[in-house]
Design a protein around this motif. Structure first.
Motif, short mmCIF file in Angstrom:
data_model
loop_
_atom_site.label_atom_id
_atom_site.label_comp_id
_atom_site.label_asym_id
_atom_site.label_seq_id
_atom_site.Cartn_x
_atom_site.Cartn_y
_atom_site.Cartn_z
N ALA A 1 0.82 -0.98 -0.75
CA ALA A 1 0.09 -0.31 0.12
C ALA A 1 1.20 0.98 -0.26
O ALA A 1 0.49 1.98 -0.65
CB ALA A 1 -1.19 -0.03 0.84
N GLU A 2 2.58 1.45 0.75
CA GLU A 2 3.01 2.05 1.23
C GLU A 2 3.26 2.16 -0.93
O GLU A 2 3.51 3.73 -1.11
CB GLU A 2 3.80 2.46 2.04
CG GLU A 2 4.71 3.88 2.52
CD GLU A 2 5.71 3.58 3.24
OE1 GLU A 2 5.23 4.29 4.63
OE2 GLU A 2 6.10 2.35 3.63
N GLY A 3 4.03 1.46 -1.72
CA GLY A 3 4.50 1.77 -2.09
C GLY A 3 3.81 2.41 -3.54
O GLY A 3 4.14 2.91 -4.13
N SER A 4 2.06 1.89 -3.60
CA SER A 4 1.19 2.48 -4.99
C SER A 4 1.20 3.44 -3.83
O SER A 4 0.58 4.69 -4.80
CB SER A 4 -0.05 1.57 -4.84
OG SER A 4 -0.52 1.71 -3.27
N HIS A 5 0.64 4.53 -2.62
CA HIS A 5 0.98 5.91 -2.33
C HIS A 5 1.93 6.89 -2.87
O HIS A 5 2.36 7.96 -3.23
CB HIS A 5 1.14 5.52 -0.99
CG HIS A 5 0.81 7.04 0.25
ND1 HIS A 5 1.18 6.72 1.16
CD2 HIS A 5 1.03 8.11 -0.64
CE1 HIS A 5 0.51 8.31 1.53
NE2 HIS A 5 0.80 8.81 0.39
N LEU A 6 3.56 5.71 -2.62
CA LEU A 6 4.45 5.91 -3.50
C LEU A 6 4.32 6.96 -4.51
O LEU A 6 4.92 7.66 -5.20
CB LEU A 6 6.14 5.00 -3.29
CG LEU A 6 7.42 5.75 -3.44
CD1 LEU A 6 8.44 4.71 -2.79
CD2 LEU A 6 8.02 5.66 -5.44
N ALA B 1 13.67 1.63 4.46
CA ALA B 1 11.43 2.17 4.81
C ALA B 1 11.83 2.77 4.61
O ALA B 1 11.38 3.70 4.97
CB ALA B 1 11.71 1.24 6.04
N THR B 2 12.53 3.73 5.36
CA THR B 2 13.29 5.71 5.41
C THR B 2 13.42 6.25 3.79
O THR B 2 12.01 7.01 3.30
CB THR B 2 14.26 6.00 6.27
OG1 THR B 2 13.90 5.14 7.26
CG2 THR B 2 14.43 7.56 6.61
N LEU B 3 13.94 5.44 2.67
CA LEU B 3 13.44 6.16 1.29
C LEU B 3 11.96 5.88 1.11
O LEU B 3 11.69 6.87 0.89
CB LEU B 3 14.53 5.48 1.01
CG LEU B 3 15.69 5.52 0.79
CD1 LEU B 3 16.93 5.26 -0.27
CD2 LEU B 3 15.90 7.60 0.12
N ARG B 4 11.52 5.23 1.48
CA ARG B 4 10.15 4.55 0.84
C ARG B 4 9.02 5.94 1.66
O ARG B 4 8.38 6.53 0.77
CB ARG B 4 9.61 3.34 1.22
CG ARG B 4 8.17 2.18 0.12
CD ARG B 4 7.99 1.93 0.77
NE ARG B 4 8.24 1.29 1.69
CZ ARG B 4 9.36 -0.10 1.92
NH1 ARG B 4 10.22 -0.65 0.74
NH2 ARG B 4 9.12 -0.76 2.81
N ARG B 5 9.61 5.86 3.27
CA ARG B 5 8.46 6.94 3.62
C ARG B 5 8.86 8.00 2.97
O ARG B 5 8.06 8.72 2.74
CB ARG B 5 8.65 6.68 4.96
CG ARG B 5 8.30 5.70 5.51
CD ARG B 5 7.81 5.52 7.01
NE ARG B 5 7.46 4.21 7.40
CZ ARG B 5 7.40 3.78 8.26
NH1 ARG B 5 8.46 4.54 9.00
NH2 ARG B 5 6.29 3.24 8.15
N LEU B 6 10.06 8.73 2.79
CA LEU B 6 10.69 10.40 2.07
C LEU B 6 9.73 10.07 0.46
O LEU B 6 9.30 11.19 -0.21
CB LEU B 6 12.30 10.59 1.96
CG LEU B 6 13.08 10.33 3.77
CD1 LEU B 6 14.26 10.64 3.27
CD2 LEU B 6 11.98 12.46 4.51
N LEU B 7 9.77 9.40 -0.35
CA LEU B 7 9.54 8.91 -1.66
C LEU B 7 7.71 9.51 -1.80
O LEU B 7 7.06 9.78 -2.19
CB LEU B 7 9.89 8.53 -2.14
CG LEU B 7 11.62 8.61 -2.83
CD1 LEU B 7 11.66 6.60 -3.30
CD2 LEU B 7 11.47 9.51 -3.77
#
Ligand SMILES: Nc1ncnc2c1ncn2[C@@H]1O[C@H](COP(=O)(O)OP(=O)(O)OP(=O)(O)O)[C@@H](O)[C@H]1O
Ligand SMILES: [Mg+2]
Length: 305
Positions: free
Chosen positions: A20-25, A144-150
């Motif tokens: 879900a976070e990936g598609s959010h990205l 995980a942090t990079l993903r969150r920043l993106l």
């Protein structure tokens, strides 16, 4: 030692939460026209200082530009832009990018939430018995942090998002997984050793989804004040041979100029301060090539995601 996971929650979130976070990205980056990753297999070749000067040049020509400093453990973009590390970036959602000079929008690990203690280190994998029992290594803080920043930084509408990576082939791997539509610029010294490492980065990229824009040779030679020629600093030829054999464009061969490091240290833009130098002129030409590549990337995007 403090590590980033001390401040994160949900690191061991189930796969569907990560998806879900990936598609959010991808949705979060929908307004970004071209995502360009500046990478090198070896450290200290000039990624960050070149990124900053390319961003400034593009911004000066009217482009909207963001920079993600993806070197979480050793961020340098904020200092090179003359910004102060801010402590106002909320860790999870709706991260407001730092307002850099020339309208640059900046995301970096040293723009942290108010009141959050700065982590000393971002770790990659958990090798604890619990993680091993879970089928092997469990991804932790860094990706995980990079993903969150993106996924959470409100970059908004940008012509370019430049991503300045930490050195290392694994960084290319990581960013390719997170942002498959990114395009890659590899930076290398001309030396045989550095060129060999650059070759690996190119080979990896060729086998991934990310497109290769080209190679930048940095510190190709020494251009002193008042000199009318450029003298070699290192053995020449290996990188040019690699570019030819790999059929990858050699975008520029940038000379060494000590004032470049001075500008980086002071947090000022070399391309503006020393616009008449050969290095600045080549950086400006490089930004024009990148702008051209960006136009192609934007035109070829199948849909706005
Ligand atoms: N062409 C150049 N002439 C003079 N100095 C340069 C040149 N290119 C880079 N430098 C200087 O070399 C140093 C290392 O550059 P920089 O930090 O940009 O490299 P990097 O690849 O981002 O390093 P790292 O891999 O550690 O992130 C900086 O002080 C920078 O200003
Ligand atoms: Mg760097």
């Amino acid at each position: 030692m403090r590590i980033f996971r001390d401040f994160e929650t949900g690191e061991n979130a189930p796969d569907d939460a990560r998806l879900a976070e990936g598609s959010h990205l991808h949705a979060n980056l929908a307004g970004v026209g071209a995502i360009v990753v500046l990478a090198s297999a070896r450290g200290g070749v000039g990624k960050s200082s070149i990124t900053v000067n390319l961003a400034a040049t593009l911004a000066l020509t009217g482009r909207k530009v963001g920079i993600l400093d993806a070197d979480l453990n050793s961020p340098s973009i904020v200092a090179m832009l003359g910004m102060k590390p801010l402590r106002r970036m909320p860790a999870m959602e709706g991260i407001e990018p730092g307002a850099g000079p020339l309208g640059l929008r900046i995301a970096a690990s040293n723009l942290l939430p108010e009141g959050e203690p700065a982590p000393m280190s971002f770790v990659d994998f958990d090798e604890t018995p619990a993680a091993r029992g879970n089928g092997g290594l469990v991804e932790l803080g860094y990706s995980a942090t990079l993903r969150r920043l993106l996924a959470n930084t409100r970059f908004g509408m940008l012509d370019f998002l430049l991503i300045d990576l930490a050195p290392g082939l694994e960084q290319v791997y990581r960013i390719a997984r997170l942002v498959p539509r990114a395009s890659l610029v590899v930076i290398s010294h001309p030396s045989e050793l550095s060129s060999r490492a650059a070759k690996e980065a190119l080979e990896f990229a060729a086998n991934s989804s990310i497109a290769i824009i080209g190679i930048i040779e940095n510190m190709a030679g020494f251009s002193c004040d008042g000199c009318h020629s450029v003298r070699p600093l290192m053995p020449q030829g290996a990188l040019a041979t690699l570019a030819r054999e790999a059929r990858v464009p050699m975008l520029e061969r940038l000379p060494f100029d000590p004032r470049f490091a001075e500008s980086s240290d002071r947090g000022t833009f070399f391309v503006r301060e020393h616009a008449e130098t050969p290095l600045a002129k080549q950086l400006i030409a490089l930004a024009a090539s990148l702008d051209h590549a960006g136009t192609t990337i934007r035109a070829e995007r199948p849909e706005q995601v």
